[in-house]
Design a protein around this motif. Structure first.
Motif, mmCIF file in Angstrom:
data_model
loop_
_atom_site.group_PDB
_atom_site.id
_atom_site.type_symbol
_atom_site.label_atom_id
_atom_site.label_comp_id
_atom_site.label_asym_id
_atom_site.label_seq_id
_atom_site.Cartn_x
_atom_site.Cartn_y
_atom_site.Cartn_z
ATOM 1 N N THR A 205 89.288 24.783 62.743
ATOM 2 C CA THR A 205 88.802 26.131 62.460
ATOM 3 C C THR A 205 89.883 26.986 61.806
ATOM 4 N N CYS A 206 89.439 28.075 61.210
ATOM 5 C CA CYS A 206 90.382 29.020 60.623
ATOM 6 C C CYS A 206 91.330 29.576 61.682
ATOM 7 N N GLU A 231 86.570 29.151 55.633
ATOM 8 C CA GLU A 231 86.169 27.976 56.400
ATOM 9 C C GLU A 231 85.840 26.789 55.494
#
Length: 409
Positions: A205-206, A231
């Motif tokens: 994930t970011c 993303e």
């Protein structure tokens, strides 16, 4: 040097790597592969040439193909396939240009076409379309390599700075189908992390990427920092993936080679993941515990260790591991050796390193001490001085590293 143990080590290394060459693995993964339309081949990674060569032997000449591998790893021409060499572990302009050739090959394909995508470790550097200036990507890669970040952390960052990683290469192939054969070089075989998952939905994930950047105090431009917040693809509907080959197979092959040489093998782990010098000290302590008991033993550990750069010397994680074991081995009828299955260890021409009960004294005679050498990350020159480098040349495979303790009795 204990010439008997040194010879045993080289025999075991040769047999182990021969057993995990990707030819059989690729043939196994291609069983049942019978696409109806055109087939285009793209291979990336340190084992890319060997994998592509095996695939063409099975399938015949593709409708087009691109191989991108490390400098010195192309072993000849492959019918219908253009082969390129590029830099690893820090990407270079040659790799960027070769990646453009691969993207040109898959651009404009139809739903009846298939891209046979052959992926191996090293692909993170070799298959690359940077979304930031190439010089900055090189700098960030160097920062990550020096930080001690593990491969999953590194690839979580690199995915977001790339136009082909984190599933984006598979998106570029659409609507064509992608049949991906992956030679794993990451512990646990996480598909989306092997070569940064160009044809796999991304599980990272970011938020994780930003946390990694903060943890290692990465110096990022505003553009790079902004990309960490964009993303990656989480779903892909045009990809079928087969994992073939892994460090488990390397460890099994090494254990069998030890058995054939007359040692009783004991597998300690196939998920070694710690500081290289700590792993070396640990393996040296195992030799201290078991040497002199009348048993010929081999203790094996597979995986991938880490190195924090604190000096300006030359070496690699396998060389540091072997060197760190030397003080504990002093005076013992035992050795420790460690090699990368791809035949390259760090930015050197060695696959790894070897030390035995004579190494520490031999180093001292040359005015060298292990702690000082390790502090300067200069294992290569220290091992070179005592004939402790293991050199195989490029092997054509890449399934992590294997470290072995041999005890004569």
């Amino acid at each position: 040097m204990n010439t008997t143990l040194r010879a045993q080590a080289e025999t075991i290394v040769t047999a182990s790597i021969r057993a995990v060459l990707p030819d059989k693995a690729v043939r196994r993964a291609l069983q049942g592969f019978a696409p109806a339309g055109r087939v285009f081949l793209v291979a990336a990674g340190k084992a890319a040439w060997q994998m592509a060569y095996a695939a063409v032997q099975v399938l015949g000449q593709p409708d087009g193909g691109v191989v991108i591998t490390k400098y010195g790893h192309v072993k000849g021409e492959i019918p219908g396939v253009a082969c390129y060499e590029a830099a690893h572990p820090v990407p270079d302009e040659t790799g960027f240009a070769a990646t453009e050739k691969a993207l040109e090959l898959v651009r404009g394909l139809t739903a009846q076409d298939t891209v046979l995508f052959l992926l191996s470790g090293g692909g993170s550097a070799l298959l690359e379309k940077p979304l930031i200036p190439g010089e900055e990507l090189q700098d960030i890669t160097s920062q990550l390599l020096a930080s001690g970040a593990d491969i999953v952390e590194m690839n979580t960052i690199r995915k977001r700075l790339s136009g082909v990683k984190g599933g984006r290469f598979a998106q570029a192939c659409a609507p064509a189908k992608v049949y991906s054969i992956v030679l794993s070089d990451i512990l646990g075989d996480p598909l989306d992390m092997i070569a940064s998952g160009p044809a796999c939905p991304d599980s990272s994930t970011c938020a994780e990427a930003k946390a990694i950047a903060a943890r290692y105090a990465l110096k990022l431009s505003p553009a790079a920092a902004a990309l960490l917040g964009q993303e990656t693809p989480k779903e892909l509907d045009n990809v079928t993936t087969k994992i073939t080959g892994s460090v488990r197979e390397l460890c099994a092959a090494a254990a069998e080679a030890c058995r054939q040489a007359g040692y009783t093998p004991v597998l300690l782990t196939d998920r070694l993941n710690c500081e290289a010098r700590e792993a070396g000290r640990f393996l040296g302590s195992i030799a201290q515990t078991h040497a002199g008991q009348g048993q010929r033993l081999a203790f094996l550990a597979g995986g991938e260790t880490l190195v924090h750069l604190t000096g300006h010397g030359l070496g690699g994680r396998n060389q540091e591991l072997a060197l760190a074991a030397a003080p504990a081995l002093a005076g013992l009828d035992a050795c420790v050796f460690s090699v990368g299955s791809d035949g390259t260890d760090g930015p050197t021409d060695a696959a790894g390193g070897y030390t035995d009960g004579d190494t520490d004294a031999a180093l001292a005679a040359r005015g060298l001490t292990v702690p000082v050498v390790l502090a300067n990350n200069d294992a290569y020159h220290a091992l070179q001085a005592v004939d402790g480098l293991l050199v195989t040349g490029p092997t054509g495979t890449n399934v992590n590293d294997v470290s072995v303790v041999l005890i004569e009795g």
